[in-house]
Design a protein around this motif. Structure first.
Motif, PDB file in Angstrom:
ATOM      1  N   ARG A  47       0.878  -1.172   0.000  1.00 48.22           N
ATOM      2  CA  ARG A  47       0.000   0.000   0.000  1.00 48.22           C
ATOM      3  C   ARG A  47       0.911   1.217   0.000  1.00 48.22           C
ATOM      4  O   ARG A  47       1.602   1.495   0.982  1.00 48.22           O
ATOM      5  N   LEU A  48       0.926   1.914  -1.118  1.00 44.23           N
ATOM      6  CA  LEU A  48       1.798   3.068  -1.286  1.00 44.23           C
ATOM      7  C   LEU A  48       0.988   4.349  -1.127  1.00 44.23           C
ATOM      8  O   LEU A  48      -0.208   4.367  -1.416  1.00 44.23           O
ATOM      9  N   ASN A  49       1.654   5.384  -0.667  1.00 49.23           N
ATOM     10  CA  ASN A  49       1.063   6.714  -0.635  1.00 49.23           C
ATOM     11  C   ASN A  49       1.967   7.642  -1.420  1.00 49.23           C
ATOM     12  O   ASN A  49       3.182   7.577  -1.291  1.00 49.23           O
ATOM     13  N   ASN A  50       1.354   8.498  -2.230  1.00 46.87           N
ATOM     14  CA  ASN A  50       2.150   9.504  -2.917  1.00 46.87           C
ATOM     15  C   ASN A  50       2.108  10.799  -2.098  1.00 46.87           C
ATOM     16  O   ASN A  50       1.393  10.879  -1.100  1.00 46.87           O
ATOM     17  N   PRO A  51       2.875  11.820  -2.472  1.00 50.53           N
ATOM     18  CA  PRO A  51       2.906  13.055  -1.679  1.00 50.53           C
ATOM     19  C   PRO A  51       1.549  13.748  -1.538  1.00 50.53           C
ATOM     20  O   PRO A  51       1.334  14.502  -0.599  1.00 50.53           O
ATOM     21  N   ASP A  52       0.616  13.483  -2.464  1.00 49.38           N
ATOM     22  CA  ASP A  52      -0.720  14.075  -2.376  1.00 49.38           C
ATOM     23  C   ASP A  52      -1.648  13.275  -1.464  1.00 49.38           C
ATOM     24  O   ASP A  52      -2.818  13.622  -1.308  1.00 49.38           O
ATOM     25  N   GLY A  53      -1.133  12.178  -0.891  1.00 51.31           N
ATOM     26  CA  GLY A  53      -1.943  11.348  -0.009  1.00 51.31           C
ATOM     27  C   GLY A  53      -2.784  10.314  -0.725  1.00 51.31           C
ATOM     28  O   GLY A  53      -3.567   9.598  -0.096  1.00 51.31           O
ATOM     29  N   GLU A  54      -2.634  10.208  -2.045  1.00 48.73           N
ATOM     30  CA  GLU A  54      -3.395   9.212  -2.791  1.00 48.73           C
ATOM     31  C   GLU A  54      -2.817   7.818  -2.527  1.00 48.73           C
ATOM     32  O   GLU A  54      -1.615   7.656  -2.308  1.00 48.73           O
ATOM     33  N   VAL A  55      -3.683   6.822  -2.548  1.00 51.71           N
ATOM     34  CA  VAL A  55      -3.296   5.439  -2.260  1.00 51.71           C
ATOM     35  C   VAL A  55      -3.133   4.663  -3.556  1.00 51.71           C
ATOM     36  O   VAL A  55      -3.933   4.787  -4.486  1.00 51.71           O
ATOM     37  N   ILE A  56      -2.074   3.871  -3.593  1.00 48.17           N
ATOM     38  CA  ILE A  56      -1.813   2.962  -4.704  1.00 48.17           C
ATOM     39  C   ILE A  56      -1.629   1.578  -4.097  1.00 48.17           C
ATOM     40  O   ILE A  56      -0.780   1.397  -3.219  1.00 48.17           O
ATOM     41  N   LEU A  57      -2.421   0.619  -4.520  1.00 48.06           N
ATOM     42  CA  LEU A  57      -2.272  -0.766  -4.074  1.00 48.06           C
ATOM     43  C   LEU A  57      -1.722  -1.586  -5.223  1.00 48.06           C
ATOM     44  O   LEU A  57      -2.250  -1.538  -6.341  1.00 48.06           O
ATOM     45  N   GLU A  58      -0.651  -2.339  -4.934  1.00 47.24           N
ATOM     46  CA  GLU A  58      -0.018  -3.161  -5.961  1.00 47.24           C
ATOM     47  C   GLU A  58       0.230  -4.567  -5.416  1.00 47.24           C
ATOM     48  O   GLU A  58       0.567  -4.726  -4.245  1.00 47.24           O
ATOM     49  N   ARG A  59       0.061  -5.554  -6.285  1.00 42.15           N
ATOM     50  CA  ARG A  59       0.272  -6.958  -5.913  1.00 42.15           C
ATOM     51  C   ARG A  59       1.493  -7.509  -6.630  1.00 42.15           C
ATOM     52  O   ARG A  59       1.635  -7.357  -7.849  1.00 42.15           O
ATOM     53  N   LEU A  60       2.367  -8.165  -5.863  1.00 45.17           N
ATOM     54  CA  LEU A  60       3.528  -8.842  -6.425  1.00 45.17           C
ATOM     55  C   LEU A  60       3.038 -10.051  -7.225  1.00 45.17           C
ATOM     56  O   LEU A  60       2.308 -10.897  -6.703  1.00 45.17           O
ATOM     57  N   ILE A  61       3.442 -10.140  -8.472  1.00 47.26           N
ATOM     58  CA  ILE A  61       3.008 -11.217  -9.364  1.00 47.26           C
ATOM     59  C   ILE A  61       4.115 -12.244  -9.564  1.00 47.26           C
ATOM     60  O   ILE A  61       3.870 -13.449  -9.572  1.00 47.26           O
ATOM     61  N   ASP A  62       5.346 -11.773  -9.726  1.00 47.40           N
ATOM     62  CA  ASP A  62       6.477 -12.669  -9.970  1.00 47.40           C
ATOM     63  C   ASP A  62       7.723 -12.037  -9.367  1.00 47.40           C
ATOM     64  O   ASP A  62       7.846 -10.808  -9.331  1.00 47.40           O
ATOM     65  N   PHE A  63       8.643 -12.878  -8.897  1.00 47.16           N
ATOM     66  CA  PHE A  63       9.847 -12.393  -8.226  1.00 47.16           C
ATOM     67  C   PHE A  63      10.963 -13.402  -8.440  1.00 47.16           C
ATOM     68  O   PHE A  63      10.747 -14.604  -8.335  1.00 47.16           O
ATOM     69  N   SER A  64      12.173 -12.899  -8.757  1.00 46.81           N
ATOM     70  CA  SER A  64      13.335 -13.772  -8.857  1.00 46.81           C
ATOM     71  C   SER A  64      14.545 -13.073  -8.260  1.00 46.81           C
ATOM     72  O   SER A  64      15.022 -12.084  -8.826  1.00 46.81           O
ATOM     73  N   GLU A  65      15.007 -13.581  -7.161  1.00 46.52           N
ATOM     74  CA  GLU A  65      16.232 -13.065  -6.534  1.00 46.52           C
ATOM     75  C   GLU A  65      17.424 -13.342  -7.450  1.00 46.52           C
ATOM     76  O   GLU A  65      18.280 -12.481  -7.647  1.00 46.52           O
ATOM     77  N   THR A  66      17.461 -14.521  -8.031  1.00 46.68           N
ATOM     78  CA  THR A  66      18.567 -14.927  -8.900  1.00 46.68           C
ATOM     79  C   THR A  66      18.663 -14.063 -10.151  1.00 46.68           C
ATOM     80  O   THR A  66      19.738 -13.608 -10.531  1.00 46.68           O
ATOM     81  N   ASP A  67      17.517 -13.823 -10.784  1.00 44.86           N
ATOM     82  CA  ASP A  67      17.494 -13.037 -12.022  1.00 44.86           C
ATOM     83  C   ASP A  67      17.290 -11.541 -11.775  1.00 44.86           C
ATOM     84  O   ASP A  67      17.236 -10.768 -12.719  1.00 44.86           O
ATOM     85  N   ARG A  68      17.155 -11.161 -10.521  1.00 50.01           N
ATOM     86  CA  ARG A  68      17.034  -9.761 -10.085  1.00 50.01           C
ATOM     87  C   ARG A  68      15.889  -9.026 -10.787  1.00 50.01           C
ATOM     88  O   ARG A  68      16.092  -8.028 -11.463  1.00 50.01           O
ATOM     89  N   TYR A  69      14.669  -9.516 -10.594  1.00 50.47           N
ATOM     90  CA  TYR A  69      13.514  -8.790 -11.110  1.00 50.47           C
ATOM     91  C   TYR A  69      12.287  -9.112 -10.276  1.00 50.47           C
ATOM     92  O   TYR A  69      12.232 -10.124  -9.578  1.00 50.47           O
ATOM     93  N   TYR A  70      11.321  -8.213 -10.346  1.00 51.94           N
ATOM     94  CA  TYR A  70       9.981  -8.535  -9.874  1.00 51.94           C
ATOM     95  C   TYR A  70       8.955  -7.850 -10.769  1.00 51.94           C
ATOM     96  O   TYR A  70       9.235  -6.840 -11.392  1.00 51.94           O
TER      97      TYR A  70
END
Length: 138
Positions: A47-70
């Motif tokens: 749950r992110l907030n920007n400087p204007d106080g707006e909310v952004i919700l994001e879901r992690l879909i894929d992640f790789s520590e080895t390949d360094r991406y998400y």
């Protein structure tokens, strides 16, 4: 469906860059226009907030520590998009162990806005974000 991608050479080794940006909840550590992030659902949602106080919700879909991406999807945001999927990735630079290439890309459907305007919006967000990352690691 529209897409955009921005990349930038960062003056730091890939492992160091990934250490800073690889945590799904780490945006406030390097991205000035996201001052807070709160993990939810065991860290799979942020749950992110920007400087204007707006909310952004994001879901992690894929992640790789080895390949360094998400990759992540937007669940809620003040942006005129649907079906948003983005990837943040750190690449090695051949022959330059003290540099990295960071790529931020996304694909999405414009909603109540022109496709060109939404592409310009996210190209700007990605570019500003990578510029801030460059500054944080310089």
């Amino acid at each position: 469906m529209a897409s955009t991608s921005v990349s930038k050479i960062i003056p730091a080794p890939p492992d160091r860059v990934w250490q800073l940006i690889g945590g799904f909840d780490s945006l406030p550590d390097w991205l000035p226009f996201i001052p807070s992030s709160t993990p939810q659902e065991g860290g799979r949602v942020r749950r992110l907030n920007n400087p204007d106080g707006e909310v952004i919700l994001e879901r992690l879909i894929d992640f790789s520590e080895t390949d360094r991406y998400y990759s992540y999807a937007i669940l809620q945001a003040p942006f005129p998009v649907g079906d948003y999927l983005s990837t943040l990735r750190v690449h090695t630079v051949a022959g330059k162990p003290d540099e990295s290439e960071v790529q931020w890309s996304g694909r999405f459907t414009a909603v109540n806005a022109s496709e060109d305007d939404v592409i310009a919006l996210f190209t700007g967000i990605y570019q500003d974000g990578l510029d801030a990352l460059h500054k944080a690691l310089s």
